[in-house]
Design a protein around this motif. Structure first.
Motif, PDB file in Angstrom:
ATOM      1  N   MET A 194      -0.787  13.187   6.575  1.00 44.01           N
ATOM      2  CA  MET A 194      -0.475  12.449   6.132  1.00 44.01           C
ATOM      3  C   MET A 194       0.417  11.366   5.770  1.00 44.01           C
ATOM      4  O   MET A 194       1.597  11.266   5.041  1.00 44.01           O
ATOM      5  N   GLY A 195       0.929  10.445   6.734  1.00 49.68           N
ATOM      6  CA  GLY A 195       2.089   9.585   6.738  1.00 49.68           C
ATOM      7  C   GLY A 195       1.584   8.725   6.292  1.00 49.68           C
ATOM      8  O   GLY A 195       0.683   7.236   7.006  1.00 49.68           O
ATOM      9  N   LEU A 196       1.907   7.679   4.814  1.00 48.01           N
ATOM     10  CA  LEU A 196       1.577   6.755   4.179  1.00 48.01           C
ATOM     11  C   LEU A 196       3.090   5.982   4.038  1.00 48.01           C
ATOM     12  O   LEU A 196       3.738   6.216   3.350  1.00 48.01           O
ATOM     13  N   ALA A 197       3.207   5.140   4.545  1.00 48.04           N
ATOM     14  CA  ALA A 197       4.297   3.614   4.701  1.00 48.04           C
ATOM     15  C   ALA A 197       3.624   2.900   2.882  1.00 48.04           C
ATOM     16  O   ALA A 197       3.176   2.004   4.042  1.00 48.04           O
ATOM     17  N   PHE A 198       4.485   2.969   2.444  1.00 47.33           N
ATOM     18  CA  PHE A 198       4.199   1.923   1.410  1.00 47.33           C
ATOM     19  C   PHE A 198       4.955   0.588   1.563  1.00 47.33           C
ATOM     20  O   PHE A 198       6.004   0.485   2.322  1.00 47.33           O
ATOM     21  N   LYS A 199       4.565  -0.219   1.537  1.00 46.99           N
ATOM     22  CA  LYS A 199       4.580  -1.939   1.627  1.00 46.99           C
ATOM     23  C   LYS A 199       5.135  -2.405   0.496  1.00 46.99           C
ATOM     24  O   LYS A 199       4.901  -2.552  -0.640  1.00 46.99           O
ATOM     25  N   GLU A 200       6.653  -3.391   0.971  1.00 48.63           N
ATOM     26  CA  GLU A 200       7.142  -4.156  -0.226  1.00 48.63           C
ATOM     27  C   GLU A 200       6.345  -5.170  -0.477  1.00 48.63           C
ATOM     28  O   GLU A 200       6.873  -5.709   0.596  1.00 48.63           O
ATOM     29  N   GLU A 201       6.021  -5.356  -1.278  1.00 50.79           N
ATOM     30  CA  GLU A 201       5.501  -7.580  -0.837  1.00 50.79           C
ATOM     31  C   GLU A 201       5.140  -7.697  -2.499  1.00 50.79           C
ATOM     32  O   GLU A 201       4.508  -6.858  -3.894  1.00 50.79           O
ATOM     33  N   THR A 202       4.826  -8.762  -3.001  1.00 49.42           N
ATOM     34  CA  THR A 202       3.905  -9.522  -3.750  1.00 49.42           C
ATOM     35  C   THR A 202       2.504 -10.238  -3.923  1.00 49.42           C
ATOM     36  O   THR A 202       2.394 -10.325  -2.554  1.00 49.42           O
ATOM     37  N   PHE A 203       2.239  -9.800  -4.951  1.00 46.46           N
ATOM     38  CA  PHE A 203       1.362 -10.478  -5.414  1.00 46.46           C
ATOM     39  C   PHE A 203       0.994 -11.311  -6.124  1.00 46.46           C
ATOM     40  O   PHE A 203      -0.095 -12.786  -6.979  1.00 46.46           O
ATOM     41  N   ARG A 204       2.259 -12.872  -6.471  1.00 46.83           N
ATOM     42  CA  ARG A 204       2.215 -13.293  -7.112  1.00 46.83           C
ATOM     43  C   ARG A 204       3.620 -14.293  -6.696  1.00 46.83           C
ATOM     44  O   ARG A 204       4.115 -13.496  -6.173  1.00 46.83           O
TER      45      ARG A 204
END
Lengths: 200, 346, 317
Positions: B1-11
């Protein structure tokens, strides 16, 4: 924030009446709550042992300590402050047996301070008979800074710690013994509706 | 399973976005044109590969950034985690559920090895590794429920079953739709749901409670719930209402597509083995109207739902101020033609 | 309701009337851990009819290799306990449900008093593990008929030491329930499992002493009483079902292919509860689940244990 539906977490209060099935009775009251104790002693006196803890009313509250002393006698202990009374009550809990019935009367702040102590001994608030004394004033928990402002009589109140103007919701937490206060002008700073006394 | 985790913000700068894959697997909750609060509980069985229901606990591209946002919220307000003292057996139950589920379904990201009660947990995406003794609180850096709750998306509440009802006696809550754990902890089922309009009246809560009290070991259930959030903000707590409340004043037809988000909660319930408690997981999925409208069928359906929503629900979900704008924005996708039943995107 | 096939790995005759069965999964997998006080429902095929009895799990809740149950041979049994004693041998295969707990420890309690009568000791065998693991204060009071009928008493004596108290009827030792309950500190919970008179005596003593209801816990599985045959009409499936004298209403519905969900089948959990739409006679409620008001309303029935005398009873199923 006006809400057109009833909130079911609000506690119900009743009138103090001795429970017939019991091993012992413990009554705790403050100020005007003394009247509920006097009324209790108008009823047929239970056969089991009774203990009464009473906090003298201060200048803003009624004081029934003299009448109670005459009526209740040796079973009564009178205290000058809420803190002293609650501490004395708490120190007695380890010696009490199952079957002890609890009764409390006073302001909402007082009632729930006592319930929180009893909960430490797994006595649930549903097992405690509670009568509100002559004020509807509410303890209000500021959801933002977590301080509780006692004895609030208005629909909107300034938090005693962070000074935010809090709308007093009907949602009640037994764990905190307080109603939820939510900042009224968060969306539109400075827009605060008229402050009215609605919990006299 | 390839999961590419994103760099992102929720604020702050809100860089959260959904990839095309994430939009496609979004758990759109409206099979029909009308919405009314209901129990709508179903068995939490395996769904289609790639869907949010493929595994009991879903990990997606937002995992790392969401856990980071959770850590920020907890650092600023430790009261978002709470557990009453009698919940320790249940805490270990939840740790076991999450660790076993993740290591089984995402073996490239999470590894659990057991040597009797000596467990080693490796969380590769977050760079965490601990060896501890199952059941021994002192062998972990914090309480087991907080430890594992920080390493999983969504909010988690543990319910204690007694006195013929359920009590919310522990929780880790950082992405909630406007309810306060610090305030609600210790509440019974009916007290906790007291603010839900029109639900107590029609007996929905009684039926749901009865159902949950009979929840069986090994037979989890789920339901979807929804609300709307402005900006991709996870922490829409009452605690921080002064931070996000004012956003409601600034929604226009021009920015609605970007800022207005449909927030879907995948709620799952698992009976816990040692404590006989129930863990309630509330997993939040956010999608902007722009992203939603990449599938016009969804925009059309959502327009009809929102247009006819009961005023009590508008108030309860906090939609009143921007409701008209959102409806108008969505209306351009609605030609009035009938839509077949179902939540599929195309 | 998920079930699992189990093989009987060992049988031990514990007392003249009680057998202890050790069960392992037929597929070789591990069982889930469980909470003390849980039970499983064992399905037995007796002469072509599926018979289901609930039995408390006795072992350590974290023993996932084997489950343990004990069965007392009931004198007036419909066959379940007799079947377990006479027809089940080591190697036999049975079907059981996953554990269900209607009798769990209240972990907020400051002290726990366990009162067992006879075979009622079984749920406490697993609860004691939970009590010890959590370091809870407890005492156990165990009454039985005569020395040879004290199932597991030697084991309990060595494991619980001074916290265990035994009352042997044939030696004239009586358990004084009001005395035990009247000396308990605040925050104590009492749990009772045993014959109906003992359960009722504990409930009554606690009530008289003023114990709040939520500190008093009991578990009783009722063996479904037999009675006269009766007929019921089913509103949703639009059919009539006859309940013969040796069959429960639940079994009759299941035989007709319209059985509701069920769990304990002993009138305790309420899962099989049905709404009664019309009734021209009388319901005999034998369950411990419905409130007195619900029972007298005649609008609800637990088909696992309750019966009726009527010519017309329309059920909402």
């Amino acid at each position: 924030m006006e809400r057109g539906y009833r909130i079911r977490s609000k506690p119900n209060y009743e009138t103090l009446v001795w429970k017939e099935k019991a091993s012992a009775h413990v009554v705790v009251a403050k100020g005007a709550g003394g009247m509920a104790v006097l009324q209790l002693f108008q009823q047929m006196h239970p056969v089991q042992p009774v203990t009464v803890f009473y906090v003298r009313g201060d200048s803003t509250d009624k004081d029934y300590s003299q009448t109670l002393t005459k009526l209740v006698g040796d079973e009564l202990q009178v205290f000058d402050t809420q803190m002293e009374a609650l501490y004395a009550f708490y120190r007695r809990l380890p010696d009490m047996k199952m079957g002890t019935r609890f009764y409390v009367s006073g302001t909402e702040s007082f009632i729930w301070s006592l319930c929180k102590l009893a909960a430490l001994f797994d006595i649930q608030e549903s097992e405690i008979v509670k009568q509100l004394s002559n004020s509807l004033s509410r303890p209000v928990y500021c959801v933002h800074c977590k301080a509780t402002t006692p004895n609030v009589t208005t629909n909107i109140v300034a938090c005693s710690k962070c000074s935010r103007k809090l709308f007093v919701r009907d949602h009640f937490s037994r764990h905190l013994g307080a109603y939820m206060g939510l900042m009224i002008d968060a969306e539109n700073p400075g827009e605060v509706p008229a402050i009215e006394e609605i919990y006299p | 399973m390839g999961l590419a985790f994103k760099e992102e913000t929720f604020r702050d700068d809100y860089t959260y976005r959904n990839s095309l894959d994430a939009i496609r697997r979004f758990p759109f909750p409206f099979p029909e044109d009308k919405y009314m609060y209901s129990v709508n509980i179903e068995p939490h069985v395996k769904g289609k590969p790639g869907s949010v229901l493929e595994f009991p606990l879903d990990i997606d591209e937002h995992y790392v950034s969401e856990c980071r946002d959770k850590a920020i919220t907890l650092a600023r307000d430790p009261g978002r985690y709470a557990s009453l003292p009698h919940m320790m057996d249940a805490q270990w139950d939840v740790l076991e559920l999450i660790m076993e589920s993740l290591s089984r379904d995402y073996p490239e990201q999470f590894k659990l090895t057991k040597d009797g009660n000596r467990w080693t947990w490796q969380n590769l995406p977050l760079g965490i590794e601990n060896t501890f003794t199952f059941g021994d609180r002192s062998s972990l850096p914090m309480e087991p429920f907080e430890y594992v709750g920080r390493q999983i998306q969504g909010d988690w509440v543990i319910l204690d079953q007694r006195e013929g009802t359920l009590f919310a006696d522990a929780g880790i809550v950082t992405s909630q739709a406007d309810w306060s754990l610090a305030f609600d902890v210790g509440m019974s089922w009916h007290q906790w749901h007291a603010p839900v309009p029109r639900a107590t009246e029609i007996g929905v809560m009684d039926r749901a409670l009865k159902f949950m009290m009979n929840l069986q070991l090994g037979e989890p259930v789920r339901r979807l719930n929804w609300t709307m959030t402005l900006n991709p903000r996870l922490d829409t707590s009452p605690e921080n209402y002064p931070l996000w409340g004012p956003d409601r004043n600034h929604i226009t037809l021009d920015n609605a597509g970007d800022r207005v988000h449909l927030r879907v909660e995948l709620q799952t319930l698992f009976r816990l083995p040692r404590s006989n408690g129930i863990v309630f997981s509330i997993r939040c999925y956010l999608i902007s109207l722009n992203e939603l409208a990449t599938y016009p069928r969804w925009a059309k359906r959502f327009h009809r739902i929102l247009k006819d929503l009961h005023p009590d629900l508008l108030e309860y979900k906090g939609l009143t101020k921007f409701h008209a704008t959102a409806v108008e924005w969505l209306s351009r996708y609605d030609d009035g033609a009938p839509l077949d039943i179902g939540t599929h995107p195309e | 309701m998920s079930t699992v096939n189990v093989r009987v790995a060992a049988i031990e005759q514990v007392t003249p009337l009680v057998k202890h069965f050790t069960l392992v999964r037929e597929d070789g997998q591990a069982f889930p851990p469980f909470s003390g006080g849980s039970h499983v429902v064992v399905a037995m095929d007796i002469g072509g009819r599926i018979h289901r009895n609930a039995y408390s799990l006795m072992g350590a809740p974290d023993d996932t290799q084997a489950y343990h149950i004990s069965v007392r041979r009931q004198e007036r049994s419909r066959g379940g306990s007799a079947y377990m004693h006479d027809n089940v041998a080591e190697g036999s295969v049975l079907q059981i449900t996953m554990p269900v707990n209607l009798f769990q420890l209240i972990r907020m309690g400051r002290k726990h008093v366990l009162i067992a009568g006879g075979i009622g000791i079984t749920p406490f065998m697993s609860q004691l593990h939970d009590l010890k693991r959590n370091g809870f204060e407890y005492e156990l009071h165990y009454a039985f008929r005569s020395p040879e009928h004290g199932a597991f008493s030697a084991q309990l004596k060595s494991e619980c030491g001074e916290r265990a108290h035994f009352y042997i009827d044939s030696l004239g030792q009586q358990l004084d329930i009001p005395a035990v309950l009247s000396r308990q500190p605040l925050g104590t919970h009492v749990y009772v499992c045993g014959p109906a008179p003992m359960v009722n005596a504990v409930l009554e003593a606690a009530r008289e002493l003023g114990w709040p209801e939520n500190h008093v816990h009991s578990e009783q599985f009722t063996a479904p009483p037999m009675g006269d045959a009766f007929k019921v009409q089913l509103a949703k499936s639009n059919m009539e079902v006859e309940v013969t004298a040796d069959m429960t209403l639940l079994e009759a519905l299941e035989t007709a292919g319209v059985g509701p969900d069920s769990l304990c089948r002993g009138g305790a959990c309420g899962r099989c509860e049905l709404d009664v739409l019309e009734l021209d006679g009388e319901i005999f409620h034998h369950d411990h689940y419905l409130s007195d008001a619900e029972k007298s309303s005649g609008k609800k029935i637990l088909p696992c244990v309750s019966r009726a005398r009527c010519t017309h009873m329309l059920l909402d199923i």
